[in-house]
Design a protein around this motif. Sequence first.
Motif, PDB file in Angstrom:
ATOM      1  N   GLY A  12     -13.127 -24.079   5.674  1.00  0.00           N
ATOM      2  CA  GLY A  12     -13.153 -25.052   6.774  1.00  0.00           C
ATOM      3  C   GLY A  12     -14.490 -25.064   7.468  1.00  0.00           C
ATOM      4  O   GLY A  12     -15.277 -24.113   7.345  1.00  0.00           O
ATOM      5  N   GLY A  13     -14.761 -26.135   8.202  1.00  0.00           N
ATOM      6  CA  GLY A  13     -16.049 -26.248   8.893  1.00  0.00           C
ATOM      7  C   GLY A  13     -15.891 -26.609  10.357  1.00  0.00           C
ATOM      8  O   GLY A  13     -16.853 -27.000  11.019  1.00  0.00           O
ATOM      9  N   GLY A  14     -14.676 -26.460  10.884  1.00  0.00           N
ATOM     10  CA  GLY A  14     -14.428 -26.798  12.290  1.00  0.00           C
ATOM     11  C   GLY A  14     -14.410 -25.551  13.176  1.00  0.00           C
ATOM     12  O   GLY A  14     -14.727 -24.439  12.724  1.00  0.00           O
ATOM     13  N   PHE A  57      -8.566 -17.148   4.193  1.00  0.00           N
ATOM     14  CA  PHE A  57      -8.045 -17.700   5.452  1.00  0.00           C
ATOM     15  C   PHE A  57      -8.301 -19.198   5.472  1.00  0.00           C
ATOM     16  O   PHE A  57      -9.446 -19.646   5.413  1.00  0.00           O
ATOM     17  N   VAL A  58      -7.218 -19.952   5.498  1.00  0.00           N
ATOM     18  CA  VAL A  58      -7.306 -21.403   5.451  1.00  0.00           C
ATOM     19  C   VAL A  58      -7.363 -21.916   6.895  1.00  0.00           C
ATOM     20  O   VAL A  58      -6.466 -21.631   7.692  1.00  0.00           O
ATOM     21  N   ALA A  59      -8.448 -22.626   7.219  1.00  0.00           N
ATOM     22  CA  ALA A  59      -8.644 -23.089   8.608  1.00  0.00           C
ATOM     23  C   ALA A  59      -9.137 -24.530   8.572  1.00  0.00           C
ATOM     24  O   ALA A  59     -10.269 -24.831   8.927  1.00  0.00           O
ATOM     25  N   ILE A  60      -8.268 -25.426   8.091  1.00  0.00           N
ATOM     26  CA  ILE A  60      -8.701 -26.800   7.818  1.00  0.00           C
ATOM     27  C   ILE A  60      -7.996 -27.823   8.699  1.00  0.00           C
ATOM     28  O   ILE A  60      -7.908 -29.001   8.334  1.00  0.00           O
ATOM     29  N   GLY A  61      -7.516 -27.409   9.842  1.00  0.00           N
ATOM     30  CA  GLY A  61      -6.902 -28.363  10.752  1.00  0.00           C
ATOM     31  C   GLY A  61      -5.387 -28.223  10.805  1.00  0.00           C
ATOM     32  O   GLY A  61      -4.835 -27.235  10.291  1.00  0.00           O
ATOM     33  N   HIS A  62      -4.758 -29.192  11.392  1.00  0.00           N
ATOM     34  CA  HIS A  62      -3.335 -29.065  11.735  1.00  0.00           C
ATOM     35  C   HIS A  62      -2.544 -30.336  11.444  1.00  0.00           C
ATOM     36  O   HIS A  62      -3.116 -31.403  11.376  1.00  0.00           O
ATOM     37  N   SER A  63      -1.216 -30.166  11.290  1.00  0.00           N
ATOM     38  CA  SER A  63      -0.328 -31.343  11.200  1.00  0.00           C
ATOM     39  C   SER A  63       0.700 -31.234  12.320  1.00  0.00           C
ATOM     40  O   SER A  63       1.136 -30.135  12.670  1.00  0.00           O
ATOM     41  N   PRO A  64       1.118 -32.381  12.856  1.00  0.00           N
ATOM     42  CA  PRO A  64       2.099 -32.368  13.944  1.00  0.00           C
ATOM     43  C   PRO A  64       3.466 -31.915  13.446  1.00  0.00           C
ATOM     44  O   PRO A  64       3.812 -32.136  12.289  1.00  0.00           O
TER      45      PRO A  64
END
Length: 319
Positions: free
Chosen positions: A160-162, A244-251
């Motif tokens: 991820g890049g955030g 570690f996956v850090a690519i954002g979120h879903s509602p």
Amino acid sequence: MAEPIKKVTIIGSGPAGYTAAIYAARANLEPVMFTGGPAVEDPARVPGGQLMITTDVENYPGFPEAVTGPELMDRFQKQAERFGTVVHVENVVEVDLSSRPFLVKGETHSCRTQTLIIATGASAKWLDVPGEDRFKNRGVSACATCDGAFFKNQEVLVVGGGDTAMEEALYLSKICSKVTILHRRESLRASKIMQERALQNPRIDFVWNTVVEEVHGDERGMKAVRVKNLKSGEVSSVEAGGLFVAIGHSPTTDLFHGKLEFQANGYIRTKPGSTYTNVPGVFACGDVQDHYYRQAITAAGTGCMAAIDAERWMLEQGE
Ligand code: NDP
């Protein structure tokens, strides 16, 4: 036995849910909250929402020295309970929004409610590549603060890049011997301050223009990932004990499909400038309806709006 009829029921216990509870309780609406519970398939989902898996929160106004996510949520909860919010620590399994009072069925408690405030938040997205599911909790994780300690002195990868990816990498850099951030582009989306901290950290390396294609391992856990450089097309294997996956979120919206209107991106649609959903008496606040700001403070702000919207709406109905 008929369920008790409540004025306000809140589903979700992050900053949005607790702020709605504080305001509703202080308006004598005697709110009931279903916090959500540990989900077997996703241990990162705990009552209190995403802040429970965050380390230091440095941008919540009023805490100049920073506060940990769990401590902040503990304070939210105490404040909500001080004014009489009834808190059920459990998941809601079903809602019926077809007529009022709406039905809210929890794992052990159920109620009918004049108004419903949805504050179910969002949770981590996964890569959806072969091997990811197989090695979840055996190398693959979406929560460094939950699982980082298992990787002491090992080499790990973060995708991820955030800001989440930077935060995870910085946290892991204190535990692991080396952290490599794999990012699919050449520039980071994270805020400048987080970028600088990660870029300057001697234990953190960056690999650009690269995606994970598959996670490999054996019965003891993951061992390596197959990655592809999107510019050169080159495919290679990177050894690591953790990913570690850090690519954002879903509602978190499963309960409401077919019962409410959604935005094209899957978040609940609210009337601009308010927390009204398309069903009168149902309000939504926090990350479940906000894909843009997604901050604790903005979630809390919309939680306050939801309680005020619910109160005024009930007055308009003569209730
Ligand atoms: P973001 O959406 O900001 O970033 C997600 C990152 O993951 C992007 O770099 C994106 O790449 C990458 N990505 C998305 N999907 C894939 C995929 N399938 N494969 C590979 N890479 C992928 O999410 P965050 O969770 O980082 O942040 C969400 C919000 O929360 C932001 O507003 C952030 O500022 C905030 N936040 C703040 C923190 C703080 O202030 N301490 C801590 C954590 C979050 P690309 O850039 O190419 O789109």
